[in-house]
Enzyme design. Structure first.
Site, PDB file in Angstrom:
ATOM      1  N   PHE A  86       8.322  -5.590   5.317  1.00 32.59           N
ATOM      2  CA  PHE A  86       8.601  -6.716   6.026  1.00 32.59           C
ATOM      3  C   PHE A  86      10.330  -7.101   6.017  1.00 32.59           C
ATOM      4  CE2 PHE A  86       9.936 -11.229   4.026  1.00 32.59           C
ATOM      5  CZ  PHE A  86      10.065 -11.640   4.926  1.00 32.59           C
ATOM      6  N   SER A 120       8.567  -0.029  -1.499  1.00 23.53           N
ATOM      7  CA  SER A 120       7.805  -0.502  -2.571  1.00 23.53           C
ATOM      8  C   SER A 120       6.996  -1.595  -2.089  1.00 23.53           C
ATOM      9  CB  SER A 120       8.774  -1.043  -3.763  1.00 23.53           C
ATOM     10  OG  SER A 120       8.276  -1.481  -4.752  1.00 23.53           O
ATOM     11  N   TYR A 133       5.771  -3.342 -11.564  1.00 32.75           N
ATOM     12  CA  TYR A 133       6.881  -3.754 -10.489  1.00 32.75           C
ATOM     13  C   TYR A 133       8.158  -3.840 -11.309  1.00 32.75           C
ATOM     14  CZ  TYR A 133       9.185  -5.869  -6.565  1.00 32.75           C
ATOM     15  OH  TYR A 133      10.031  -6.283  -5.375  1.00 32.75           O
TER      16      TYR A 133
END
Ligand code: UDP
Length: 315
Positions: free
Chosen positions: A11, A74, A144
Protein backbone atom coordinates in the site's frame (compact mmCIF):
# COMPACT_ATOMS: atom_id res chain seq x y z
CA UNK A 1 19.19 9.29 -8.23
CA UNK A 2 18.50 5.55 -8.23
CA UNK A 3 16.22 4.62 -5.36
CA UNK A 4 15.47 1.21 -3.88
CA UNK A 5 12.04 0.68 -2.32
CA UNK A 6 11.48 -2.59 -0.50
CA UNK A 7 7.84 -3.60 -0.23
CA UNK A 8 7.20 -1.71 -3.47
CA UNK A 9 3.97 -3.58 -4.20
CA UNK A 10 2.48 -2.74 -0.82
CA UNK A 11 0.00 0.00 0.00
CA UNK A 12 2.54 2.63 1.08
CA UNK A 13 5.44 1.21 -0.93
CA UNK A 14 3.56 1.62 -4.21
CA UNK A 15 2.56 5.21 -3.42
CA UNK A 16 6.17 5.91 -2.52
CA UNK A 17 7.27 4.53 -5.92
CA UNK A 18 4.94 7.06 -7.58
CA UNK A 19 6.25 9.88 -5.40
CA UNK A 20 9.91 9.10 -6.08
CA UNK A 21 9.32 8.73 -9.82
CA UNK A 22 7.56 12.09 -9.87
CA UNK A 23 10.59 13.59 -8.08
CA UNK A 24 12.69 12.43 -11.02
CA UNK A 25 14.33 9.39 -9.40
CA UNK A 26 14.66 6.08 -11.13
CA UNK A 27 13.16 3.44 -8.88
CA UNK A 28 13.95 -0.19 -8.32
CA UNK A 29 11.19 -1.90 -6.35
CA UNK A 30 11.53 -5.25 -4.65
CA UNK A 31 8.79 -7.34 -3.11
CA UNK A 32 7.65 -10.91 -2.60
CA UNK A 33 3.93 -10.06 -2.86
CA UNK A 34 3.17 -11.75 0.47
CA UNK A 35 0.75 -8.94 1.28
CA UNK A 36 1.41 -6.53 -1.59
CA UNK A 37 -0.13 -6.82 -5.02
CA UNK A 38 0.99 -6.37 -8.62
CA UNK A 39 -2.24 -4.42 -9.12
CA UNK A 40 -0.68 -1.60 -7.09
CA UNK A 41 2.11 -1.28 -9.68
CA UNK A 42 0.25 -2.09 -12.89
CA UNK A 43 0.18 1.59 -13.91
CA UNK A 44 4.01 1.59 -13.91
CA UNK A 45 4.35 -1.31 -16.37
CA UNK A 46 5.64 0.86 -19.19
CA UNK A 47 7.43 3.41 -17.02
CA UNK A 48 11.07 3.33 -18.23
CA UNK A 49 12.45 4.58 -14.91
CA UNK A 50 10.79 1.82 -12.90
CA UNK A 51 12.14 -1.69 -12.44
CA UNK A 52 10.57 -4.43 -10.34
CA UNK A 53 12.43 -7.33 -8.76
CA UNK A 54 10.40 -10.21 -7.38
CA UNK A 55 12.32 -11.25 -4.31
CA UNK A 56 12.35 -11.59 -0.55
CA UNK A 57 14.48 -8.97 1.21
CA UNK A 58 14.81 -11.33 4.17
CA UNK A 59 17.28 -13.19 1.93
CA UNK A 60 20.54 -11.59 0.86
CA UNK A 61 20.10 -9.59 -2.35
CA UNK A 62 21.95 -7.01 -4.40
CA UNK A 63 20.11 -4.58 -6.63
CA UNK A 64 23.25 -2.77 -7.83
CA UNK A 65 24.17 0.81 -7.07
CA UNK A 66 21.49 2.93 -5.38
CA UNK A 67 21.57 6.38 -3.83
CA UNK A 68 18.61 5.91 -1.50
CA UNK A 69 17.03 2.93 0.27
CA UNK A 70 13.49 2.99 1.63
CA UNK A 71 12.80 -0.13 3.70
CA UNK A 72 9.03 -0.55 3.57
CA UNK A 73 8.68 -4.33 3.24
CA UNK A 74 6.56 -5.86 6.00
CA UNK A 75 3.11 -7.22 6.62
CA UNK A 76 1.44 -4.29 8.39
CA UNK A 77 -2.18 -5.05 9.27
CA UNK A 78 -2.86 -6.96 12.50
CA UNK A 79 -4.59 -9.69 10.47
CA UNK A 80 -1.56 -10.06 8.17
CA UNK A 81 1.25 -9.88 10.71
CA UNK A 82 -0.38 -12.29 13.12
CA UNK A 83 -1.02 -14.74 10.24
CA UNK A 84 2.57 -14.24 8.95
CA UNK A 85 4.27 -13.89 12.33
CA UNK A 86 7.60 -15.52 11.48
CA UNK A 87 7.86 -13.78 8.10
CA UNK A 88 7.15 -10.46 9.84
CA UNK A 89 9.98 -11.09 12.31
CA UNK A 90 12.27 -12.07 9.42
CA UNK A 91 11.65 -9.01 7.31
CA UNK A 92 12.02 -6.65 10.27
CA UNK A 93 15.30 -8.29 11.32
CA UNK A 94 17.08 -9.97 8.36
CA UNK A 95 15.30 -7.69 5.88
CA UNK A 96 16.49 -4.63 7.78
CA UNK A 97 20.04 -6.01 7.97
CA UNK A 98 20.07 -6.76 4.25
CA UNK A 99 18.68 -3.37 3.21
CA UNK A 100 21.07 -1.54 5.56
CA UNK A 101 23.98 -3.52 4.09
CA UNK A 102 22.94 -2.28 0.64
CA UNK A 103 22.89 1.30 1.94
CA UNK A 104 26.34 0.85 3.48
CA UNK A 105 27.80 -0.82 0.39
CA UNK A 106 26.67 1.93 -2.00
CA UNK A 107 26.88 4.91 0.34
CA UNK A 108 23.11 5.39 0.05
CA UNK A 109 20.83 7.27 2.41
CA UNK A 110 18.38 5.05 4.29
CA UNK A 111 14.83 5.51 5.53
CA UNK A 112 13.13 2.91 7.72
CA UNK A 113 9.36 2.61 7.78
CA UNK A 114 8.63 2.16 11.46
CA UNK A 115 5.33 2.39 13.24
CA UNK A 116 3.26 3.87 16.01
CA UNK A 117 3.08 0.27 17.27
CA UNK A 118 6.49 0.97 18.82
CA UNK A 119 4.50 2.86 21.48
CA UNK A 120 2.36 -0.23 22.21
CA UNK A 121 -0.60 0.28 24.53
CA UNK A 122 0.72 3.74 25.32
CA UNK A 123 0.73 5.31 28.77
CA UNK A 124 1.54 8.78 27.41
CA UNK A 125 -0.90 10.68 25.26
CA UNK A 126 -0.49 11.99 22.62
CA UNK A 127 2.66 10.10 21.73
CA UNK A 128 5.87 12.07 21.34
CA UNK A 129 8.95 10.58 19.69
CA UNK A 130 10.71 10.66 23.06
CA UNK A 131 8.21 8.20 24.58
CA UNK A 132 9.71 4.69 24.87
CA UNK A 133 6.44 2.83 24.73
CA UNK A 134 4.56 0.13 26.57
CA UNK A 135 4.87 -3.01 24.46
CA UNK A 136 4.06 -6.58 25.46
CA UNK A 137 7.13 -8.45 24.16
CA UNK A 138 5.39 -11.84 24.05
CA UNK A 139 1.80 -11.04 23.05
CA UNK A 140 0.23 -11.67 19.63
CA UNK A 141 1.19 -8.21 18.35
CA UNK A 142 4.81 -8.62 19.44
CA UNK A 143 5.83 -10.15 16.10
CA UNK A 144 5.24 -6.73 14.55
CA UNK A 145 5.91 -4.34 17.43
CA UNK A 146 9.16 -5.90 18.53
CA UNK A 147 10.57 -6.46 15.05
CA UNK A 148 9.95 -2.78 14.27
CA UNK A 149 11.60 -1.78 17.55
CA UNK A 150 14.53 -4.04 16.64
CA UNK A 151 14.67 -2.47 13.16
CA UNK A 152 14.83 0.98 14.78
CA UNK A 153 17.69 -0.16 17.04
CA UNK A 154 19.51 -1.67 14.06
CA UNK A 155 19.06 1.48 11.99
CA UNK A 156 20.49 3.59 14.80
CA UNK A 157 23.38 1.12 15.17
CA UNK A 158 24.19 1.43 11.46
CA UNK A 159 24.13 5.19 11.92
CA UNK A 160 26.45 5.06 14.96
CA UNK A 161 28.85 2.30 13.98
CA UNK A 162 28.76 2.28 10.18
CA UNK A 163 28.00 5.96 9.52
CA UNK A 164 25.05 5.29 7.24
CA UNK A 165 22.90 8.41 6.82
CA UNK A 166 19.63 7.08 8.24
CA UNK A 167 16.21 8.33 9.22
CA UNK A 168 13.19 6.62 10.77
CA UNK A 169 9.53 7.42 10.22
CA UNK A 170 6.92 6.24 12.72
CA UNK A 171 3.82 5.78 10.63
CA UNK A 172 0.39 6.03 12.26
CA UNK A 173 -2.78 4.48 10.84
CA UNK A 174 -2.97 5.36 7.16
CA UNK A 175 -5.71 4.68 4.62
CA UNK A 176 -6.69 5.47 1.06
CA UNK A 177 -6.61 3.91 -2.40
CA UNK A 178 -4.64 0.61 -2.63
CA UNK A 179 -5.36 -0.33 0.99
CA UNK A 180 -6.12 -4.02 0.70
CA UNK A 181 -9.86 -4.70 0.93
CA UNK A 182 -9.40 -7.85 2.98
CA UNK A 183 -6.56 -6.95 5.28
CA UNK A 184 -8.82 -6.80 8.32
CA UNK A 185 -8.10 -3.19 9.16
CA UNK A 186 -10.75 -0.90 10.53
CA UNK A 187 -11.13 1.30 7.44
CA UNK A 188 -11.14 -1.54 4.91
CA UNK A 189 -13.47 -3.70 7.04
CA UNK A 190 -15.94 -0.92 7.79
CA UNK A 191 -16.11 0.39 4.23
CA UNK A 192 -16.49 -3.10 2.75
CA UNK A 193 -19.09 -4.09 5.32
CA UNK A 194 -21.03 -0.84 4.83
CA UNK A 195 -21.03 -1.16 1.05
CA UNK A 196 -22.12 -4.80 1.27
CA UNK A 197 -24.78 -3.84 3.82
CA UNK A 198 -23.29 -6.20 6.41
CA UNK A 199 -23.06 -5.26 10.06
CA UNK A 200 -19.88 -3.43 11.04
CA UNK A 201 -17.69 -5.53 13.35
CA UNK A 202 -16.70 -3.57 16.46
CA UNK A 203 -13.98 -5.23 18.54
CA UNK A 204 -14.50 -4.54 22.24
CA UNK A 205 -16.49 -1.48 23.26
CA UNK A 206 -15.46 0.66 20.28
CA UNK A 207 -14.29 3.34 22.73
CA UNK A 208 -10.65 2.76 21.74
CA UNK A 209 -9.27 5.49 19.50
CA UNK A 210 -7.08 5.88 16.43
CA UNK A 211 -5.89 8.82 14.35
CA UNK A 212 -6.22 8.18 10.63
CA UNK A 213 -3.99 9.83 8.05
CA UNK A 214 -4.90 10.00 4.36
CA UNK A 215 -2.26 8.41 2.16
CA UNK A 216 -1.25 11.55 0.22
CA UNK A 217 -0.54 13.35 3.50
CA UNK A 218 1.45 10.39 4.83
CA UNK A 219 3.56 10.14 1.67
CA UNK A 220 4.15 13.89 1.65
CA UNK A 221 5.50 13.68 5.21
CA UNK A 222 7.74 10.72 4.37
CA UNK A 223 9.14 12.41 1.27
CA UNK A 224 9.91 15.56 3.29
CA UNK A 225 11.62 13.47 5.95
CA UNK A 226 13.74 11.78 3.28
CA UNK A 227 15.25 15.10 2.16
CA UNK A 228 16.77 17.23 4.91
CA UNK A 229 19.25 16.46 7.61
CA UNK A 230 16.86 15.05 10.20
CA UNK A 231 17.18 11.45 11.20
CA UNK A 232 14.16 10.90 13.40
CA UNK A 233 12.50 8.84 14.60
CA UNK A 234 9.69 11.11 13.52
CA UNK A 235 5.94 10.70 13.86
CA UNK A 236 4.05 11.16 10.62
CA UNK A 237 0.33 10.81 11.23
CA UNK A 238 -2.85 12.79 11.51
CA UNK A 239 -3.42 14.02 15.07
CA UNK A 240 -7.21 14.17 14.84
CA UNK A 241 -8.26 11.31 17.05
CA UNK A 242 -11.56 9.41 16.73
CA UNK A 243 -13.01 6.43 18.53
CA UNK A 244 -13.73 3.26 16.60
CA UNK A 245 -17.47 3.88 17.10
CA UNK A 246 -17.24 7.46 15.79
CA UNK A 247 -15.41 6.19 12.75
CA UNK A 248 -18.03 3.47 12.20
CA UNK A 249 -20.83 6.06 12.34
CA UNK A 250 -18.99 8.29 9.86
CA UNK A 251 -18.55 5.41 7.41
CA UNK A 252 -22.27 4.58 7.65
CA UNK A 253 -23.21 8.20 6.98
CA UNK A 254 -20.86 8.59 4.00
CA UNK A 255 -21.97 5.32 2.39
CA UNK A 256 -25.62 5.86 3.30
CA UNK A 257 -25.61 2.25 4.46
CA UNK A 258 -28.37 0.56 6.49
CA UNK A 259 -25.77 -1.64 8.29
CA UNK A 260 -25.80 -1.88 12.09
CA UNK A 261 -23.01 -2.68 14.55
CA UNK A 262 -21.98 -6.17 15.64
CA UNK A 263 -19.95 -6.11 18.87
CA UNK A 264 -17.26 -8.81 19.08
CA UNK A 265 -14.69 -9.58 21.82
CA UNK A 266 -11.81 -7.09 21.97
CA UNK A 267 -8.46 -7.99 20.41
CA UNK A 268 -5.68 -8.98 22.79
CA UNK A 269 -3.33 -6.05 23.62
CA UNK A 270 -5.33 -3.71 21.37
CA UNK A 271 -3.95 -0.22 22.13
CA UNK A 272 -6.64 1.85 23.85
CA UNK A 273 -5.67 5.20 22.41
CA UNK A 274 -3.41 6.37 19.68
CA UNK A 275 -2.62 9.89 18.56
CA UNK A 276 0.65 11.34 17.27
CA UNK A 277 2.27 14.49 18.57
CA UNK A 278 3.46 15.97 15.28
CA UNK A 279 5.21 19.07 16.58
CA UNK A 280 8.61 17.72 15.41
CA UNK A 281 7.35 17.15 11.86
CA UNK A 282 5.65 20.53 11.82
CA UNK A 283 8.70 22.38 13.10
CA UNK A 284 11.43 20.53 11.24
CA UNK A 285 9.67 19.59 8.00
CA UNK A 286 6.95 22.22 7.77
CA UNK A 287 4.54 19.28 7.44
CA UNK A 288 1.00 18.89 8.64
CA UNK A 289 -1.80 16.75 7.23
CA UNK A 290 -4.32 18.54 5.03
CA UNK A 291 -7.03 15.92 4.42
CA UNK A 292 -9.72 15.39 7.08
CA UNK A 293 -11.04 11.90 7.79
CA UNK A 294 -14.36 12.70 6.13
CA UNK A 295 -12.68 14.11 3.00
CA UNK A 296 -10.24 11.19 2.86
CA UNK A 297 -12.99 8.62 3.18
CA UNK A 298 -14.94 10.30 0.39
CA UNK A 299 -11.79 10.20 -1.77
CA UNK A 300 -11.30 6.49 -0.94
CA UNK A 301 -14.84 5.30 -1.61
CA UNK A 302 -14.50 5.05 -5.38
CA UNK A 303 -11.37 2.91 -5.00
CA UNK A 304 -13.10 0.59 -2.53
CA UNK A 305 -16.17 0.26 -4.77
CA UNK A 306 -14.00 -0.56 -7.80
CA UNK A 307 -11.92 -3.03 -5.76
CA UNK A 308 -15.10 -4.83 -4.71
CA UNK A 309 -16.27 -5.07 -8.32
CA UNK A 310 -12.87 -6.49 -9.35
CA UNK A 311 -12.98 -8.94 -6.46
CA UNK A 312 -16.49 -10.12 -7.38
CA UNK A 313 -15.45 -10.54 -11.04
CA UNK A 314 -12.40 -12.64 -10.00
CA UNK A 315 -14.52 -15.15 -8.02
N1 UDP B 1 -11.32 -2.68 14.67
C1 UDP B 1 -12.66 -2.95 14.87
N2 UDP B 1 -13.31 -3.65 13.90
C2 UDP B 1 -12.71 -4.07 12.76
C3 UDP B 1 -11.34 -3.79 12.58
C4 UDP B 1 -10.66 -3.10 13.55
O1 UDP B 1 -13.26 -2.58 15.89
O2 UDP B 1 -13.40 -4.70 11.93
C5 UDP B 1 -10.58 -1.91 15.70
C6 UDP B 1 -9.36 -2.60 16.27
O3 UDP B 1 -9.73 -3.43 17.36
C7 UDP B 1 -8.51 -1.41 16.67
C8 UDP B 1 -8.86 -0.34 15.66
O4 UDP B 1 -10.09 -0.73 15.09
O5 UDP B 1 -8.87 -0.96 17.96
C9 UDP B 1 -7.82 -0.17 14.55
O6 UDP B 1 -7.56 -1.43 14.03
P1 UDP B 1 -6.68 -1.64 12.72
O7 UDP B 1 -6.64 -3.12 12.46
O8 UDP B 1 -7.16 -0.79 11.59
O9 UDP B 1 -5.23 -1.10 13.05
P2 UDP B 1 -4.29 -1.05 14.37
O10 UDP B 1 -4.25 0.37 14.73
O11 UDP B 1 -4.89 -1.90 15.45
O12 UDP B 1 -3.00 -1.58 13.89
Amino acid sequence: MRTLITGAAGFLGSHLCDAMLSEGHSVVGIGNFSTGSLDNLRHLRSEPCFELIEGDVSRVFDCGHVDYVFHFASPASPEAYTRLGLETLQVGSSGSFNSLKIAKKYGAKYLLASTSECYGDQLEHPQKETYWGNVNPIGPRSVYDETKRFAEALTMAYRRYKHVDTRIVRIFNTYGPRLHMNDGRLISNFVRQALQEEDLTIYGTGEQSRSFCYVTDEIDGIVRLSRPNVNGPMNIGNPSEVTVLECAKLVLRLTDSPSKFRFLPGMEDDPRRRCPDISEATTLLGWRPLVSLEAGLRLSLKYFKDAMVREAAAV
